[in-house]
Design a protein around this motif. Structure first.
Motif, PDB file in Angstrom:
ATOM      1  N   CYS A  15      -0.410   2.109   3.543  1.00 51.49           N
ATOM      2  CA  CYS A  15      -0.777   1.723   2.177  1.00 51.49           C
ATOM      3  C   CYS A  15       0.356   1.992   1.192  1.00 51.49           C
ATOM      4  CB  CYS A  15      -2.059   2.421   1.728  1.00 51.49           C
ATOM      5  SG  CYS A  15      -1.956   4.209   1.668  1.00 51.49           S
ATOM      6  N   THR A 153      -5.321   4.135  -1.488  1.00 49.67           N
ATOM      7  CA  THR A 153      -6.088   3.258  -0.612  1.00 49.67           C
ATOM      8  C   THR A 153      -5.652   1.805  -0.831  1.00 49.67           C
ATOM      9  OG1 THR A 153      -7.883   2.827  -2.192  1.00 49.67           O
ATOM     10  CG2 THR A 153      -8.097   4.785  -0.806  1.00 49.67           C
ATOM     11  N   ALA A 154      -6.030   0.967   0.102  1.00 47.07           N
ATOM     12  CA  ALA A 154      -5.848  -0.485  -0.007  1.00 47.07           C
ATOM     13  C   ALA A 154      -6.715  -1.103   1.072  1.00 47.07           C
ATOM     14  CB  ALA A 154      -4.385  -0.890   0.169  1.00 47.07           C
ATOM     15  N   SER A 155      -7.003  -2.392   0.974  1.00 48.60           N
ATOM     16  CA  SER A 155      -7.840  -3.050   1.968  1.00 48.60           C
ATOM     17  C   SER A 155      -7.140  -3.071   3.333  1.00 48.60           C
ATOM     18  CB  SER A 155      -8.163  -4.480   1.535  1.00 48.60           C
ATOM     19  OG  SER A 155      -7.022  -5.305   1.653  1.00 48.60           O
ATOM     20  N   GLU A 206      -7.794   8.801  -7.204  1.00 46.06           N
ATOM     21  CA  GLU A 206      -7.694   7.667  -6.284  1.00 46.06           C
ATOM     22  C   GLU A 206      -6.873   6.545  -6.910  1.00 46.06           C
ATOM     23  OE1 GLU A 206     -10.620   4.467  -4.103  1.00 46.06           O
ATOM     24  OE2 GLU A 206     -11.123   6.600  -3.989  1.00 46.06           O
ATOM     25  N   ASP A 208      -6.033   2.722  -5.853  1.00 46.14           N
ATOM     26  CA  ASP A 208      -6.194   1.560  -4.980  1.00 46.14           C
ATOM     27  C   ASP A 208      -5.095   0.567  -5.328  1.00 46.14           C
ATOM     28  OD1 ASP A 208      -6.903  -0.833  -3.726  1.00 46.14           O
ATOM     29  OD2 ASP A 208      -9.049  -0.506  -3.990  1.00 46.14           O
ATOM     30  N   THR A 210      -4.369  -2.269  -3.655  1.00 42.56           N
ATOM     31  CA  THR A 210      -4.566  -3.575  -3.016  1.00 42.56           C
ATOM     32  C   THR A 210      -3.939  -4.692  -3.838  1.00 42.56           C
ATOM     33  OG1 THR A 210      -6.639  -2.834  -2.002  1.00 42.56           O
ATOM     34  CG2 THR A 210      -6.281  -5.216  -2.160  1.00 42.56           C
TER      35      THR A 210
END
Length: 232
Positions: A15, A153-155, A206, A208, A210
């Motif tokens: 990620c 995080t990421a997909s 967090e 993200d 993505t």
């Protein structure tokens, strides 16, 4: 005057944690340690010494006996200005990034004696603070007292595509399906291992990424860093 802190960046595989951590360290003049590279180096050592088979079977007793022979250091490449991983004096930065090591590193990193040995080294590196470290358990185990904790995080699909692009840019031909399976399996192993499982620290922020650009990530991290280092 701003205070020196420890920045702990944890998160899912592929990620972009290492890129984010490395760039933040360069921007703010901190030392950078890629703990994932340390586990990859142990995995490479085990492969080279026939202590780890391609199907993931580890001769744990033999590897534990030989942990004292494994010397992992980071040296800046003058040509690129980037820190690279050395195993027993040899530059293994390219070797540890291939699919063979990627497919097996979660098996090795789950071994309690491996984690204990590397965590002790990592904690020693952070005694003077002024450090950015990324991995899976930095904010929960290595530096639970870190002043700034970020969980990235990421997909699944985006992470796999980034990994495919990275490997193909280095001349390694891989399929999206193979890499996506590897990403998901690594997540499962990292989260389910008994010793220091991957999880977000309660006080981690967090991020993200993505849909974030590299510049967007950089701006967000710098903002968080400035907030954490404001003089009390």
């Amino acid at each position: 005057m701003t205070k020196k802190i420890i920045v702990a960046i944890d998160g899912l595989s592929s990620c972009g944690k290492s890129t984010m951590a490395r760039e933040l360290a360069r921007e703010v003049g901190y030392a950078y340690i890629d703990t994932g590279a340390m586990y990859r180096a142990v995995t490479l050592y085990a492969l080279r010494h026939a202590l780890l088979s391609p199907d993931g079977a580890v001769d744990a007793a033999a590897l534990e006996r030989r942990m004292g022979e494994i010397d992992i250091t980071f040296r800046v490449n003058p040509a690129t200005g980037r820190s690279e991983t050395h195993l027993n004096g040899q530059n293994v930065e390219a070797d540890i990034r291939g699919m063979e090591v990627s497919a097996l590193v979660s098996r090795v990193s789950a071994l309690p004696f491996v984690r204990r040995a590397l965590v002790a080294q990592q904690q020693a590196m952070g005694r003077e603070k002024g450090l950015v470290m990324d991995g899976r358990d930095i904010g929960t185990v290595v530096f639970p007292q870190a002043e700034l904790k970020v969980f990235v995080t990421a997909s699944d699909e985006v992470r796999a595509q980034r990994r495919v692009d990275e490997l193909r840019a280095k001349g390694t031909d891989v399929s999206m399906e193979e890499v996506l399976r590897n990403v998901r399996e690594r997540d499962r192993l990292d989260m389910e291992r008994a010793e220091s499982p991957l999880r977000r620290a309660e006080d981690a922020i967090e991020l993200d990424n993505t849909h974030l650009t590299i510049e967007g990530q950089r701006e967000r991290l710098l903002q968080l860093f400035r907030q954490a280092t404001e003089a009390e």
